[in-house]
Design a protein around this motif. Structure first.
Motif, PDB file in Angstrom:
ATOM      1  N   GLY A 140      31.911  18.998 -57.419  1.00  0.00           N
ATOM      2  CA  GLY A 140      31.193  18.581 -56.054  1.00  0.00           C
ATOM      3  C   GLY A 140      30.759  19.495 -55.059  1.00  0.00           C
ATOM      4  O   GLY A 140      29.747  19.436 -54.466  1.00  0.00           O
ATOM      5  N   SER A 141      31.729  20.432 -54.953  1.00  0.00           N
ATOM      6  CA  SER A 141      31.525  21.560 -54.076  1.00  0.00           C
ATOM      7  C   SER A 141      30.228  22.329 -54.314  1.00  0.00           C
ATOM      8  O   SER A 141      29.490  22.905 -53.618  1.00  0.00           O
ATOM      9  CB  SER A 141      32.674  22.615 -53.917  1.00  0.00           C
ATOM     10  N   ALA A 142      30.034  22.740 -55.698  1.00  0.00           N
ATOM     11  CA  ALA A 142      29.130  23.157 -56.188  1.00  0.00           C
ATOM     12  C   ALA A 142      27.683  22.808 -56.185  1.00  0.00           C
ATOM     13  O   ALA A 142      26.691  23.294 -55.466  1.00  0.00           O
ATOM     14  CB  ALA A 142      29.158  23.442 -57.737  1.00  0.00           C
ATOM     15  N   LEU A 143      27.665  21.297 -56.052  1.00  0.00           N
ATOM     16  CA  LEU A 143      26.164  20.740 -55.837  1.00  0.00           C
ATOM     17  C   LEU A 143      25.929  20.620 -54.214  1.00  0.00           C
ATOM     18  O   LEU A 143      24.747  20.861 -54.022  1.00  0.00           O
ATOM     19  CB  LEU A 143      26.480  19.090 -56.085  1.00  0.00           C
ATOM     20  N   ALA A 144      27.030  20.500 -53.568  1.00  0.00           N
ATOM     21  CA  ALA A 144      26.633  20.756 -52.010  1.00  0.00           C
ATOM     22  C   ALA A 144      26.243  22.073 -51.742  1.00  0.00           C
ATOM     23  O   ALA A 144      25.266  22.120 -50.883  1.00  0.00           O
ATOM     24  CB  ALA A 144      28.373  20.492 -51.014  1.00  0.00           C
ATOM     25  N   ARG A 145      26.672  23.048 -52.385  1.00  0.00           N
ATOM     26  CA  ARG A 145      26.458  24.492 -52.136  1.00  0.00           C
ATOM     27  C   ARG A 145      24.797  24.738 -52.591  1.00  0.00           C
ATOM     28  O   ARG A 145      24.129  25.540 -51.900  1.00  0.00           O
ATOM     29  CB  ARG A 145      27.337  25.566 -52.866  1.00  0.00           C
ATOM     30  N   PHE A 146      24.613  24.044 -53.714  1.00  0.00           N
ATOM     31  CA  PHE A 146      23.183  24.204 -54.221  1.00  0.00           C
ATOM     32  C   PHE A 146      22.187  23.458 -53.047  1.00  0.00           C
ATOM     33  O   PHE A 146      21.231  23.953 -52.688  1.00  0.00           O
ATOM     34  CB  PHE A 146      22.841  23.576 -55.630  1.00  0.00           C
ATOM     35  N   HIS A 147      22.777  22.363 -52.572  1.00  0.00           N
ATOM     36  CA  HIS A 147      22.012  21.696 -51.519  1.00  0.00           C
ATOM     37  C   HIS A 147      21.474  22.641 -50.297  1.00  0.00           C
ATOM     38  O   HIS A 147      20.487  22.833 -50.038  1.00  0.00           O
ATOM     39  CB  HIS A 147      22.480  20.493 -51.087  1.00  0.00           C
ATOM     40  N   LEU A 148      22.574  23.303 -49.769  1.00  0.00           N
ATOM     41  CA  LEU A 148      22.494  24.111 -48.752  1.00  0.00           C
ATOM     42  C   LEU A 148      21.574  25.351 -49.039  1.00  0.00           C
ATOM     43  O   LEU A 148      20.975  25.869 -48.253  1.00  0.00           O
ATOM     44  CB  LEU A 148      23.912  24.625 -48.071  1.00  0.00           C
ATOM     45  N   ALA A 149      21.806  25.959 -50.210  1.00  0.00           N
ATOM     46  CA  ALA A 149      21.102  27.389 -50.675  1.00  0.00           C
ATOM     47  C   ALA A 149      19.745  26.894 -50.987  1.00  0.00           C
ATOM     48  O   ALA A 149      18.788  27.788 -50.571  1.00  0.00           O
ATOM     49  CB  ALA A 149      21.835  27.823 -52.004  1.00  0.00           C
ATOM     50  N   ALA A 150      19.273  25.980 -51.381  1.00  0.00           N
ATOM     51  CA  ALA A 150      18.058  25.269 -51.883  1.00  0.00           C
ATOM     52  C   ALA A 150      17.236  25.035 -50.797  1.00  0.00           C
ATOM     53  O   ALA A 150      15.855  24.913 -50.835  1.00  0.00           O
ATOM     54  CB  ALA A 150      18.040  24.278 -52.991  1.00  0.00           C
TER      55      ALA A 150
END
Length: 346
Positions: A140-150
């Protein structure tokens, strides 16, 4: 998924050693020796793997689609997105061809194809049965980080919506697209349900936080290594509400017979959402739309399945093709049931 007729045609090009002259034509553009690539699978694209010891760059995956079925941008934009994010963002970066391009359009014995090559992601693939709550939290944390980075790359991804790059299979309101498909197929009940859900979707998602979506942040598109997660295959990327991307990701936790409100793996789903919120908090309005987002995923599945089942119903077809058609048809039936149930009175 590619049409079943296309998958069958690729199978017919493969020899007993899982080699294909189509893959060899692709491999040449990346300096990969002929005969090195072996057939792996076909789904949204054809995938061939260059196994260990065949290339000094390590294990490589050739992914390509017929130019008659997909626009070049459908591979080029995702490849550019991965390159822009970089390995530090937890994604696999495609390899440039000998000409320095991430995507090549190549004439092959199977016709022109658009192709990309990616290295193997480090780590292990996990399925929902093997997942721990700690790993679900990290996911779940990895998806949120993807959203912020992208997020800064939204203009790049939004370019897929240009008329010349039209991709009705991604982005936008899948309910509206499905309503048109169902009406054309004479399925009045499904068309009516899709129209009602589209109106609800527009109201429920207005003003929700959103941006670049991965589109398929499922376990089979991730690798886990020492608490670190690497993502690849952003071919389904689009612009939309982040809640929809969460619903895409957790399909295995919801299960084929569950719902987001009553998932088959509730502890893992709770852990996933907890991990997501550790990086990007979810507002109450986003939580409220998660269930509808899950229904939207079923609508998108039906849109994707449109015109896919064009083979596998002949007595002359191989058993694997008949079985695949049957499995996909069953999935479509389940998805249709989800949409009809969503508009029935409680």
């Amino acid at each position: 998924m590619l049409p079943l007729s296309e998958i069958h045609a690729m199978h017919q090009s493969v020899d007993d050693g899982w080699r294909s002259p189509v893959a060899d034509a692709v491999a040449t553009r990346w300096g990969i020796a002929p005969g090195s690539a072996r057939y792996w699978r076909s789904s949204a694209s054809h995938v061939f793997v260059v196994p260990p010891g065949s290339d000094p760059r390590g294990v490589l995956y050739l992914r390509f689609v017929p130019a008659t079925l997909r626009a070049r941008a459908s591979l080029e934009v995702p490849a550019d997105l991965l390159a822009a994010l970089g390995a530090d963002a937890g994604v696999v970066v495609p390899l440039p061809s000998l000409a320095g391009r991430l995507v090549e359009t190549i004439p092959t014995p199977h016709g022109d194809v658009h192709a990309v090559v990616v290295p193997r992601a480090p780590g292990a693939e996990l399925d929902a049965d093997d997942l721990t709550t700690a790993q679900a939290t990290a996911w779940g944390s990895a998806l949120a980080r993807f959203h912020l980075a992208a997020a800064p790359h939204a203009p790049l991804v939004a370019s897929l919506a240009r008329p010349e790059h039209a991709r009705p299979r991604n982005g936008g309101d899948a309910f509206t697209t499905l309503a048109d498909i169902a009406a054309g197929a004479g399925d009045a009940a499904l068309a009516e349900a899709a129209v009602l859900l589209s109106a609800e979707w527009v109201l429920a998602t207005a003003g929700l936080p959103g941006g670049v979506l991965h589109g398929d942040f499922e376990l089979d598109n991730l690798r886990f290594e020492d608490g670190h997660i690497v993502a690849f295959d952003v071919d389904e990327t689009s612009i939309g509400p982040y809640a929809l991307d969460i619903a895409f990701a957790v399909r295995d936790l919801v299960g084929s017979h569950g719902t987001l409100d009553e998932p088959e793996r509730p502890a893992l789903l709770s852990a996933f959402l907890e991990g997501y919120q550790q990086v990007r908090p979810l507002g109450d309005d986003e939580r409220d739309v998660l269930s509808l987002s899950s229904t939207h995923v079923s609508a998108r599945s039906l849109v994707h399945g449109h015109e896919v089942l064009d083979a596998g119903d002949s007595p002359d077809d191989p058993a694997w093709l008949t079985d695949l058609r049957s499995s996909l048809a069953e999935q479509d039936t389940r998805s249709r049931g989800v949409l009809l149930a969503a508009v029935r009175p409680a």
